[in-house]
Design an enzyme around this catalytic site. Structure first.
Site, PDB file in Angstrom:
ATOM      1  N   LYS A 251     -65.526  71.221  -0.647  1.00 58.76           N
ATOM      2  CA  LYS A 251     -65.988  71.552  -1.998  1.00 58.76           C
ATOM      3  C   LYS A 251     -65.904  73.069  -2.146  1.00 58.76           C
ATOM      4  O   LYS A 251     -66.698  73.804  -1.566  1.00 58.76           O
ATOM      5  CB  LYS A 251     -67.418  71.056  -2.206  1.00 58.76           C
ATOM      6  CG  LYS A 251     -67.916  71.284  -3.616  1.00 58.76           C
ATOM      7  CD  LYS A 251     -69.278  70.664  -3.818  1.00 58.76           C
ATOM      8  CE  LYS A 251     -69.686  70.700  -5.263  1.00 58.76           C
ATOM      9  NZ  LYS A 251     -69.738  72.047  -5.825  1.00 58.76           N
ATOM     10  N   ARG A 276     -64.204  74.130 -17.139  1.00 65.17           N
ATOM     11  CA  ARG A 276     -64.978  72.894 -17.286  1.00 65.17           C
ATOM     12  C   ARG A 276     -65.631  72.824 -18.661  1.00 65.17           C
ATOM     13  O   ARG A 276     -65.804  71.751 -19.219  1.00 65.17           O
ATOM     14  CB  ARG A 276     -66.029  72.899 -16.170  1.00 65.17           C
ATOM     15  CG  ARG A 276     -66.947  71.758 -16.179  1.00 65.17           C
ATOM     16  CD  ARG A 276     -67.598  71.702 -14.810  1.00 65.17           C
ATOM     17  NE  ARG A 276     -68.891  71.066 -14.875  1.00 65.17           N
ATOM     18  CZ  ARG A 276     -69.668  70.856 -13.816  1.00 65.17           C
ATOM     19  NH1 ARG A 276     -69.277  71.278 -12.637  1.00 65.17           N
ATOM     20  NH2 ARG A 276     -70.810  70.261 -13.930  1.00 65.17           N
ATOM     21  N   PHE A 347     -57.124  69.342  -6.623  1.00 63.62           N
ATOM     22  CA  PHE A 347     -57.695  68.104  -6.096  1.00 63.62           C
ATOM     23  C   PHE A 347     -57.414  66.869  -6.949  1.00 63.62           C
ATOM     24  O   PHE A 347     -57.812  65.770  -6.602  1.00 63.62           O
ATOM     25  CB  PHE A 347     -59.190  68.240  -5.817  1.00 63.62           C
ATOM     26  CG  PHE A 347     -60.017  68.766  -6.975  1.00 63.62           C
ATOM     27  CD1 PHE A 347     -60.291  67.966  -8.061  1.00 63.62           C
ATOM     28  CD2 PHE A 347     -60.521  70.051  -6.943  1.00 63.62           C
ATOM     29  CE1 PHE A 347     -61.063  68.430  -9.111  1.00 63.62           C
ATOM     30  CE2 PHE A 347     -61.295  70.535  -7.992  1.00 63.62           C
ATOM     31  CZ  PHE A 347     -61.567  69.718  -9.092  1.00 63.62           C
ATOM     32  N   ARG A 424     -70.265  61.097 -15.402  1.00 62.87           N
ATOM     33  CA  ARG A 424     -70.802  61.281 -14.064  1.00 62.87           C
ATOM     34  C   ARG A 424     -70.980  59.889 -13.469  1.00 62.87           C
ATOM     35  O   ARG A 424     -71.381  58.967 -14.165  1.00 62.87           O
ATOM     36  CB  ARG A 424     -72.166  61.952 -14.186  1.00 62.87           C
ATOM     37  CG  ARG A 424     -72.737  62.514 -12.922  1.00 62.87           C
ATOM     38  CD  ARG A 424     -74.089  63.141 -13.219  1.00 62.87           C
ATOM     39  NE  ARG A 424     -73.991  64.364 -14.012  1.00 62.87           N
ATOM     40  CZ  ARG A 424     -73.569  65.537 -13.548  1.00 62.87           C
ATOM     41  NH1 ARG A 424     -73.219  65.646 -12.287  1.00 62.87           N
ATOM     42  NH2 ARG A 424     -73.516  66.598 -14.320  1.00 62.87           N
TER      43      ARG A 424
HETATM   44  P1  AMP Z   1     -71.298  71.142  -9.091  1.00 58.92           P
HETATM   45  O1  AMP Z   1     -70.722  72.274  -9.890  1.00 58.92           O
HETATM   46  O2  AMP Z   1     -72.138  71.574  -7.933  1.00 58.92           O
HETATM   47  O3  AMP Z   1     -71.921  70.108  -9.953  1.00 58.92           O
HETATM   48  O4  AMP Z   1     -70.073  70.391  -8.392  1.00 58.92           O
HETATM   49  C1  AMP Z   1     -68.990  69.907  -9.115  1.00 58.92           C
HETATM   50  C2  AMP Z   1     -67.866  70.910  -9.107  1.00 58.92           C
HETATM   51  O5  AMP Z   1     -67.344  71.101  -7.805  1.00 58.92           O
HETATM   52  C3  AMP Z   1     -66.655  70.466  -9.880  1.00 58.92           C
HETATM   53  O6  AMP Z   1     -66.818  70.686 -11.251  1.00 58.92           O
HETATM   54  C4  AMP Z   1     -65.562  71.343  -9.315  1.00 58.92           C
HETATM   55  O7  AMP Z   1     -65.506  72.541 -10.045  1.00 58.92           O
HETATM   56  C5  AMP Z   1     -66.061  71.692  -7.929  1.00 58.92           C
HETATM   57  N1  AMP Z   1     -65.202  71.241  -6.818  1.00 58.92           N
HETATM   58  C6  AMP Z   1     -64.919  71.994  -5.735  1.00 58.92           C
HETATM   59  N2  AMP Z   1     -64.145  71.329  -4.864  1.00 58.92           N
HETATM   60  C7  AMP Z   1     -63.893  70.121  -5.408  1.00 58.92           C
HETATM   61  C8  AMP Z   1     -63.133  68.984  -4.978  1.00 58.92           C
HETATM   62  N3  AMP Z   1     -62.488  68.961  -3.817  1.00 58.92           N
HETATM   63  N4  AMP Z   1     -63.102  67.913  -5.817  1.00 58.92           N
HETATM   64  C9  AMP Z   1     -63.765  67.920  -7.002  1.00 58.92           C
HETATM   65  N5  AMP Z   1     -64.499  68.970  -7.441  1.00 58.92           N
HETATM   66  C10 AMP Z   1     -64.566  70.055  -6.658  1.00 58.92           C
END
Ligand code: AMP
Length: 589
Positions: A251, A276, A347, A424
């Site tokens: 991630k 996003r 990804f 989601r």
């Molecule tokens: P969060 O912002 O903590 O809610 O996590 C979701 C975000 O992680 C997504 O919107 C992406 O921007 C990010 N992300 C980073 N690596 C990945 C991955 N391998 N697959 C999908 N999302 C990812």
């Protein structure tokens, strides 16, 4: 349709909190409009005149709107400003003063929805010389012919804040009621999620009907709403939720980017990038455009990834904050591109040539992504592990952290693991440790090289190459490039302090993969603190000890201000100690 009819509906909507009532009021409003008017009204209801991903601004400041209200009413500017300070709502100010003023006068010609749209469009197109005068005149004219309630919403439209509490989902509900019927609610939402354009959805429903809407396809230029993830704090729970087997990906901590590619478009229009939040990022990352075009094999498509800041010399990921320093830059972009380089780690693929990918399960999309992308210097694929073994997933998580990532993103491999735009669900689950290990202790490292300074640092060094000591081999092994923590006085002292150690070539006791601009015999020791210790292919400290082909490196090293002249180079922190700090760090996570 008259704008007056629209704002009367807005007044009613503003006075209710019930989503159902709002839906019905909107449905009433929508059914009285022509298809063109409907499109405009739908946009206006969201406080805009176009879809969210189009950057359209009226280019008028609050002060200018107050001025226009003044021109239309001649109510004292001081009074207007006081009202604005009190209410915080330009719409309320406009309504109040027009109410006072217009009791005795007759309203001038009525404003139609289409007339308003044309005037606002004209306003947004004007820029440059004379445009401010034009805008002031147009605004004054609009306020002059507006009724108090029209003025209220006109002001709110101009600032993009409608304050009527209508969510996009409620607009979709109302469109469903008027044009599609409940059984088609999902189809309406899907059309919105794959185009992010509520006006387009309304237009198709109105002009062609719901069956045509169902035929709507993912299109280059229309960003899809991002698929979102759930979260869980335990890898065992994740594995269970995923049915015992899943794909785990690093991630990355950067900026999500949806890239639209059309190689057939004219120069300058072949790439579009969306955040996003559907912000157009295209002009902010121009250096990535040709790398993406080179990496992508098809003529057109839509791919998704994370744009991450990197250290080009070491290939290491840098913290998210670094990328934020490039965001929104209009000036000095060239400098920022060089100072804060980025990489796109992909990804997902949502469209590949003419193949719409979103309804295919994740394994098929990943296969296509790997087929269609040829990684290069600035475009890469996310690191992935498919496993049913929780321990393996856990060590992969540790590796992800060590590479500077936030944790893992787990992806379902099941048949229903389609790309759910705007939703989601448990198809993606993120796993990150909020706690990021920190180096509590300082280390003492030896200066073995330096890199030439630029700009403010032209007279001194830009960064120093720092090493730990390996007593077994009597070697100095590099751990980091150190550029922060120096104040101006330190900086000016450095060349003088390092002069006695300067030599033409690398000292034979120094093990370095990096090519420094200057080399020093090991002598000067500095105290350093960093964020954490990670694996790095670019450094030689404990190379191959923990990981084949990688050494250890300190991320975000900072000089504490202490020159350790009480220490000789052989008293510096040893490579073995760095290994211990790294291990202690992992235990904490
Ligand atoms: P969060 O912002 O903590 O809610 O996590 C979701 C975000 O992680 C997504 O919107 C992406 O921007 C990010 N992300 C980073 N690596 C990945 C991955 N391998 N697959 C999908 N999302 C990812």
């Amino acid at each position: 349709m008259l704008f007056e009819e629209v704002v009367r509906a807005y007044e009613k909507i503003e006075s209710t909190a019930s989503r159902l009532e709002m839906r019905d009021m909107l449905a009433d409003l929508f059914s009285g409009a022509s298809c063109d008017e409907l499109k405009t009204i739908v946009y206006l209801t969201t406080g805009r005149l176009c879809p969210e991903f189009v950057d359209m601004e009226f280019g008028v400041a609050d002060k200018q709107i107050l001025k226009a209200i003044y021109e239309a009413t001649r109510v004292d500017m001081g009074h207007l400003e006081a009202l604005y300070r009190k209410t915080g709502d330009l719409g309320a100010v406009a309504a109040m003063v027009l109410m006072e003023k217009k009791q005795s006068s007759l309203f001038t010609e009525s404003l139609t929805v289409e007339g308003l749209r044309a005037a606002l469009e004209e306003l947004s197109k004007k820029s440059g010389k004379g445009s401010q005068q034009y805008k002031s005149r147009t605004l004054a004219g609009l306020f002059h012919s507006a009724s108090p309630v029209e003025a209220k919403y006109l002001a709110r439209i101009l600032v993009g804040k409608m304050r009527i509490g209508v969510a996009v989902m409620t607009i979709l509900d109302a469109l469903t009621v008027v044009f599609a019927g409940d059984e088609n609610r999902q189809a309406v939402e899907r059309a919105y999620n794959i185009t992010s354009d509520i006006g387009l959805v309304a237009e198709i429903l109105c002009t062609k009907g719901v069956e045509a809407l169902k035929d709507l396809r993912v299109q280059v230029g229309h960003p899809l709403k991002a698929m979102l993830a759930e979260r869980l704090g335990d890898i065992g729970d994740i594995m269970q939720k995923m049915g015992g087997r899943a794909a785990f990906e690093y991630k990355y901590d950067g900026l999500r980017m949806q890239v639209h590619i059309d190689k057939g478009a004219p120069e300058g229009g072949k790439i579009k990038m969306f955040s996003r939040q559907l912000e157009d990022l295209t002009p902010q990352f121009p250096e990535l455009h040709h790398w993406i075009l080179n990496a992508f094999e098809e003529e057109k498509g839509i791919i998704e990834g994370e744009c991450v800041p990197v250290d080009i010399t070491t290939g290491e990921f840098l913290p998210f904050q670094v990328i934020s320093r490039r965001r929104g830059r209009k000036y000095g972009l060239d400098g920022a591109i060089e100072e804060f380089p980025v990489k796109l780690v992909l990804f997902d693929v949502l469209l590949s040539g003419d193949k719409e990918m979103i309804d295919l399960p994740f394994p098929e999309r990943r296969k296509e992504l790997e087929r269609v992308i040829g990684p290069n210097e600035r475009v890469d694929l996310s690191t992935i592990l498919i496993t049913d073994n929780t321990d393996e997933a856990q060590s992969f998580f540790m590796e992800a952290l060590a590479s500077g990532c936030e944790g893992l993103m787990t992806k379902s491999l099941a048949d229903d693991s389609v790309y759910r735009a705007g939703n989601r669900g448990w198809i993606w689950i993120k796993y990150k440790k909020e706690y990021r290990s920190e180096m509590v202790d300082t280390v003492d490292l030896v200066v073995v090289g330096a890199f030439a300074g630029k700009g403010r640092r032209a007279d001194t060094y830009g960064a120093l190459l720092m090493a730990s000591y390996n007593p077994e081999e009597n070697r100095y092994e590099t751990v980091c490039k150190l550029g922060s923590g120096f104040d101006d006085s330190h900086l000016s002292l450095l060349p003088e302090m390092l002069k006695p150690y300067l030599q033409k070539a690398k000292d034979r006791r120094v093990e370095s993969i990096m090519e420094a601009d200057y080399w020093f015999s090991p002598g000067l020791v500095l105290e350093i603190i960093g964020a954490e210790i990670t694996h790095s292919p670019a450094h030689t400290c404990a190379r191959d000890v923990l990981k084949e082909g990688a050494g250890l490196s300190i991320r975000f090293p900072r000089f504490t201000g202490r020159f350790r002249d009480d220490k000789g180079p052989e008293d510096a922190t040893t490579s073995q100690e760095i290994v211990q700090i790294y291990r202690a760090q992992l235990k904490k996570t």
